[in-house]
Design an enzyme around this catalytic site. Structure first.
Site, PDB file in Angstrom:
ATOM      1  N   ASP A  39      63.942 -65.602  -2.728  1.00  0.00           N
ATOM      2  CA  ASP A  39      62.546 -65.308  -2.393  1.00  0.00           C
ATOM      3  C   ASP A  39      61.664 -66.483  -2.765  1.00  0.00           C
ATOM      4  O   ASP A  39      61.333 -66.644  -3.939  1.00  0.00           O
ATOM      5  CB  ASP A  39      62.109 -64.040  -3.128  1.00  0.00           C
ATOM      6  CG  ASP A  39      60.668 -63.657  -2.831  1.00  0.00           C
ATOM      7  OD1 ASP A  39      60.064 -64.262  -1.937  1.00  0.00           O
ATOM      8  OD2 ASP A  39      60.147 -62.751  -3.506  1.00  0.00           O
TER       9      ASP A  39
ATOM     10  N   HIS B  88      56.947 -67.852   3.742  1.00  0.00           N
ATOM     11  CA  HIS B  88      56.229 -68.522   2.658  1.00  0.00           C
ATOM     12  C   HIS B  88      57.170 -69.454   1.911  1.00  0.00           C
ATOM     13  O   HIS B  88      58.391 -69.372   2.025  1.00  0.00           O
ATOM     14  CB  HIS B  88      55.506 -67.536   1.747  1.00  0.00           C
ATOM     15  CG  HIS B  88      56.325 -66.771   0.753  1.00  0.00           C
ATOM     16  ND1 HIS B  88      56.493 -67.204  -0.541  1.00  0.00           N
ATOM     17  CD2 HIS B  88      56.977 -65.587   0.823  1.00  0.00           C
ATOM     18  CE1 HIS B  88      57.200 -66.302  -1.217  1.00  0.00           C
ATOM     19  NE2 HIS B  88      57.517 -65.326  -0.411  1.00  0.00           N
TER      20      HIS B  88
ATOM     21  N   HIS C 291      62.174 -62.521  -8.572  1.00  0.00           N
ATOM     22  CA  HIS C 291      61.001 -63.032  -9.306  1.00  0.00           C
ATOM     23  C   HIS C 291      61.307 -63.448 -10.745  1.00  0.00           C
ATOM     24  O   HIS C 291      60.412 -63.446 -11.589  1.00  0.00           O
ATOM     25  CB  HIS C 291      59.846 -62.021  -9.279  1.00  0.00           C
ATOM     26  CG  HIS C 291      59.172 -61.925  -7.933  1.00  0.00           C
ATOM     27  ND1 HIS C 291      58.031 -61.186  -7.729  1.00  0.00           N
ATOM     28  CD2 HIS C 291      59.460 -62.495  -6.736  1.00  0.00           C
ATOM     29  CE1 HIS C 291      57.662 -61.296  -6.452  1.00  0.00           C
ATOM     30  NE2 HIS C 291      58.522 -62.079  -5.830  1.00  0.00           N
TER      31      HIS C 291
ATOM     32  N   ASP D 170      61.018 -63.560   4.988  1.00  0.00           N
ATOM     33  CA  ASP D 170      60.587 -63.885   3.623  1.00  0.00           C
ATOM     34  C   ASP D 170      61.842 -64.180   2.818  1.00  0.00           C
ATOM     35  O   ASP D 170      62.386 -65.280   2.892  1.00  0.00           O
ATOM     36  CB  ASP D 170      59.778 -62.695   3.078  1.00  0.00           C
ATOM     37  CG  ASP D 170      59.146 -62.964   1.724  1.00  0.00           C
ATOM     38  OD1 ASP D 170      59.648 -63.816   0.970  1.00  0.00           O
ATOM     39  OD2 ASP D 170      58.145 -62.299   1.383  1.00  0.00           O
TER      40      ASP D 170
ATOM     41  N   GLU E  57      51.822 -67.075  -1.155  1.00  0.00           N
ATOM     42  CA  GLU E  57      52.092 -65.703  -0.726  1.00  0.00           C
ATOM     43  C   GLU E  57      52.234 -64.821  -1.937  1.00  0.00           C
ATOM     44  O   GLU E  57      51.786 -63.670  -1.954  1.00  0.00           O
ATOM     45  CB  GLU E  57      53.368 -65.667   0.124  1.00  0.00           C
ATOM     46  CG  GLU E  57      53.662 -64.319   0.760  1.00  0.00           C
ATOM     47  CD  GLU E  57      54.563 -63.418  -0.062  1.00  0.00           C
ATOM     48  OE1 GLU E  57      54.882 -62.319   0.403  1.00  0.00           O
ATOM     49  OE2 GLU E  57      54.945 -63.785  -1.199  1.00  0.00           O
ATOM     50  N   GLU E  58      52.876 -65.355  -2.982  1.00  0.00           N
ATOM     51  CA  GLU E  58      53.182 -64.525  -4.143  1.00  0.00           C
ATOM     52  C   GLU E  58      51.926 -63.997  -4.825  1.00  0.00           C
ATOM     53  O   GLU E  58      51.907 -62.873  -5.320  1.00  0.00           O
ATOM     54  CB  GLU E  58      54.052 -65.298  -5.142  1.00  0.00           C
ATOM     55  CG  GLU E  58      55.448 -65.653  -4.613  1.00  0.00           C
ATOM     56  CD  GLU E  58      56.338 -64.429  -4.400  1.00  0.00           C
ATOM     57  OE1 GLU E  58      55.869 -63.303  -4.596  1.00  0.00           O
ATOM     58  OE2 GLU E  58      57.503 -64.628  -4.019  1.00  0.00           O
TER      59      GLU E  58
HETATM   60 ZN   LIG Z   1      58.593 -63.573  -0.937  1.00  0.00          ZN
END
Ligand SMILES: [Zn+2]
Length: 716
Positions: A363, A353, A533, A428, A400-401
């Site tokens: 990420d 993603h 995140h 990922d 995706e998140e």
């Molecule tokens: Zn991810």
């Protein structure tokens, strides 16, 4: 998405000095007639991925926050499309129209006692960071949370597992109508919310405790790689264990022309929680925790704050105010294809993603970077006149998140063509350190080990030898386990070899494996990573802590590309159904033991299912002889191997969640990302329902026997 730092205690793990290679000598590649020619081609490929170019990709992709559906996200799609085209891929940007929220008004305030002041969420801020003050950094919020206001006393519920709520109930701490404060870790955040909602909570706050990914582990950013006190973990709280993707289109694709009449109204979408949820930093959670009274929480519930944590409720009260901007928004998948010269209808799909909560250096764009350099390598082969036997399809997934949306919608749209897909390869958060980890269906575990033997490690030797040494060194210590997978207990490690995990959910392989029956792998190399995140998962963090030389990016580009190259070019598919059968037999024996405890000894009869698993292992061993011998009619052999994988799909899906159709793997309803194996049977046992468990056992037996029949016919 990927979740962070499940701590798994690996008590003992015996590794054989040299692992078995079922294909024979180390030079022989499983499934190739001419291993030498393949090795030569691979050497050409492996020479291409460049650390310097990887750095350039990552810097470009992460220059601005690029949440799904934003103009900055579109700019990353255009960049990826340009790189795909430069490598010679037939490239398109595919749009979907999907239901997602952005934060509009997010606030969390302590309203009592008057002595405690907290107005959050506080901005993410550290002493020095070049990226933190960009106005496009969204405040901390949870994807798929409803709008809403809640004001109530607070109860602390540890990680928010069902067992944690059970303990509160036993201690007579009522969570009904309360705001539940839970910490990140152990399970998928959507599970915390699902359980809190089931137990009657009015709202949920999820915070990052320094015991889990902060100063307890080492220096926090910018001094070290761990989460600073203002760092917030964003993330979706959608109930993806019912179905992932656009919450309004389970099972169908959200193409732009889809009429609203074909959509589930958001108010009725099972994926969407009904109580407001929002994340907090440790900085904002600390005054709430400190002001809680009630009984002292047990030792395992204590975090790293310098006071004793209490259960509550209250006397501290909190007001949550959330106004989410929900819209149908456009997202962009980038699809790049190289048409196969021999069996173009057989697709090898590889993806990662591209959207991020903020900058997404680890990420997901460490994965995008690895994918781009893998594609670069394949592009150089194309220039020499090489064509893959099977078609290669690369996917740069969006959103995706928010809920695996881009991959799920594309998978649903192409369900028919994907019946002939041979594999889905995922990565990922590909790079956050030096420890290689992998997950796969059992039929591809040996394939992954063989790929790891074919790539050099920046630490010397091969990726496989570094992996092997790291695992051997970590045995009998606490291991920080990456991400999105369940480490099987050592008893289930059937080959005395490096552990390849099981696929649960939490990344884009979900639709391929669990909805469409395409076997899948997931690879990464991980290390100390506490900024997941948050705004601090950015290029500066990556350059300082993740992979300063970009050599692990280069390694992962080689691993990912080699997986794709071998799968696209092999004569016989390298699926190992003997390992599959043996693993399923272990799952069934574990379920039998659990059923004896939960339902009463002998109440659930799994003998037929276990027989079926043993039969599959035998059939797998028989067909492996044929895979090694490489008969003339490879088309028939390969089709049987593909069909055997698809035989694990249950026609009616799992109870209460028909979107999930795989008989062997699903995300757990109470574990989230982590895999529940033989989910129909295990979840029925957990519910205490013998009849349902027996019914699910027959569906499972039927599916395994079906796979065995296909293999037996092809072996004879
Ligand atoms: Zn991810």
């Amino acid at each position: 998405m990927k979740h962070f730092a499940l701590l798994a205690l690996v008590t003992s793990l015996t590794l054989s000095a040299t692992a078995q290679n079922p294909a024979g000598s180390d030079l022989d590649l499983l499934g190739f007639r001419d291993s030498l020619a393949e090795r030569k081609l691979e050497a050409q490929f492996l020479a291409v991925p460049s650390a310097a170019l990887a750095e350039e990709h990552l810097r470009t992709l992460t220059q601005a926050p690029h949440m799904a559906g934003t103009p900055e996200d579109k700019a990353t799609a255009d960049y990826v499309a340009r790189k795909f085209r430069e490598a010679g891929l037939e490239t398109e940007i595919v749009e979907y129209r999907v239901w997602m929220n952005y934060p509009q008004e997010i606030s969390v305030d302590v309203t009592a006692p008057a002595s405690v002041k907290m107005h959050g969420p506080s901005p993410e801020h550290v002493a020095t960071d070049a990226y933190q003050d960009d106005p496009r950094v969204a405040p901390g919020f949870n994807g798929m949370s409803p709008s809403g206001d809640a004001e109530a006393e607070v109860v602390y519920a540890n990680y928010g597992t069902p067992e944690d709520f059970d303990r509160l109930e036993k201690a007579k701490v009522d969570v009904h109508g309360k705001i539940v404060l839970v910490r990140y870790g152990k399970n998928f955040r959507g599970v915390k919310v699902f359980v809190a909602q089931e137990r009657g909570a009015a709202g949920v706050l999820i915070y990052s405790d320094p015991a889990d990914d902060g100063f307890k582990h080492g220096d926090s950013y910018p001094l070290g790689p761990w989460r600073p006190e203002s760092g917030i973990q964003r993330g979706s709280v959608g109930y993806m264990f019912f179905y992932p993707g656009d919450p309004t289109t389970p099972g169908i694709a959200s193409i732009p022309s889809l009429p609203d009449s074909k959509r589930v109204p958001p108010a009725k979408a099972e994926q969407l929680p009904s109580i407001p949820v929002t994340p907090l930093s440790y900085k904002d959670a600390r005054p709430i925790l400190e002001a809680l009274n009630g009984p002292a929480a047990p030792a395992e519930w204590q975090g790293a704050a310098p006071f004793t944590y209490h259960d509550g409720p209250g006397p501290v009260r909190v007001k949550i105010h959330l106004k989410q901007d929900y819209q149908f928004r456009t997202i962009w998948d980038v699809i790049g294809r190289i048409k196969g010269s021999g069996s173009p209808e057989e697709w090898v799909v590889a993806g990662n993603h591209r959207d991020a909560w903020v900058y997404g250096a680890v990420d997901p764009n460490s994965g995008t970077t690895a994918m781009l350099e893998a594609v670069h390598g394949l592009g150089e082969l194309l220039k020499t006149g090489w064509r893959p036997r099977r078609s290669l399809v690369f996917g740069s997934w969006d959103a995706e998140e928010e809920g695996l949306i881009g991959s799920t919608e594309w998978g649903e749209q192409h369900a028919f063509e994907l019946e002939r897909a041979v594999v889905y390869l995922n990565t990922d958060a590909a790079v956050s350190g030096a420890d290689f980890t992998a997950s796969a269906v059992p039929s591809l575990k040996e394939f992954l080990r063989q790929v790891a033997r074919g790539v050099a490690s920046p630490s010397g030797g091969t990726v496989y030898s570094a992996w092997h040494d790291a695992v051997a060194g970590k045995a009998s210590t606490v291991q920080t386990e990456a991400i999105g997978t369940t480490p099987r207990p050592p008893a289930a490690q059937l080959r005395a070899d490096v552990p390849v995990g099981d696929l649960g959910s939490g990344s884009d392989y979900t639709v391929f494996l669990q909805h469409l029956g395409v076997p899948a792998t997931d690879v990464s190399t991980s290390g100390p990573y506490g900024v997941y995140h948050s705004a601090f998962d950015n290029f500066a963090w990556f350059k300082k802590f993740g992979d300063p030389s970009f050599e692990y990016e280069q390694q992962m580009a080689r691993i990912f590309g080699l997986e794709a190259l071998r799968m696209a070019d092999c004569d016989a598919l390298p699926f190992d159904f003997e390992e599959y059968g043996n693993e399923i037999a272990v799952y069934i024996r574990e379920a039998t033991a659990k059923a004896d405890l939960r339902l009463g000894k002998g109440k659930l009869d799994l003998a037929e299912a276990e027989k079926a698993a043993t039969r599959l292992a035998t059939a797998g061993a028989a067909i492996m002889k044929k895979q090694n011998k490489l008969p003339k009619d490879l088309g028939r052999l390969n089709q049987s191997l593909r069909d055997a994988e698809r035989a694990f799909l249950l026609p009616a899906g799992l109870p209460d969640r028909p979107w999930f159709r795989h008989a062997i793997y699903a995300p757990g309803r109470y574990t989230g990302y982590a895999a529940v194996v033989i989910p129909g049977v295990n979840e029925a046992i957990d519910r205490g329902s013998r009849d349902l468990a027996q019914h699910e056992a027959s569906s499972l037996t039927e599916a395994i026997n079906h796979a065995s029949e296909i293999l037996e016919r092809a072996a004879n």
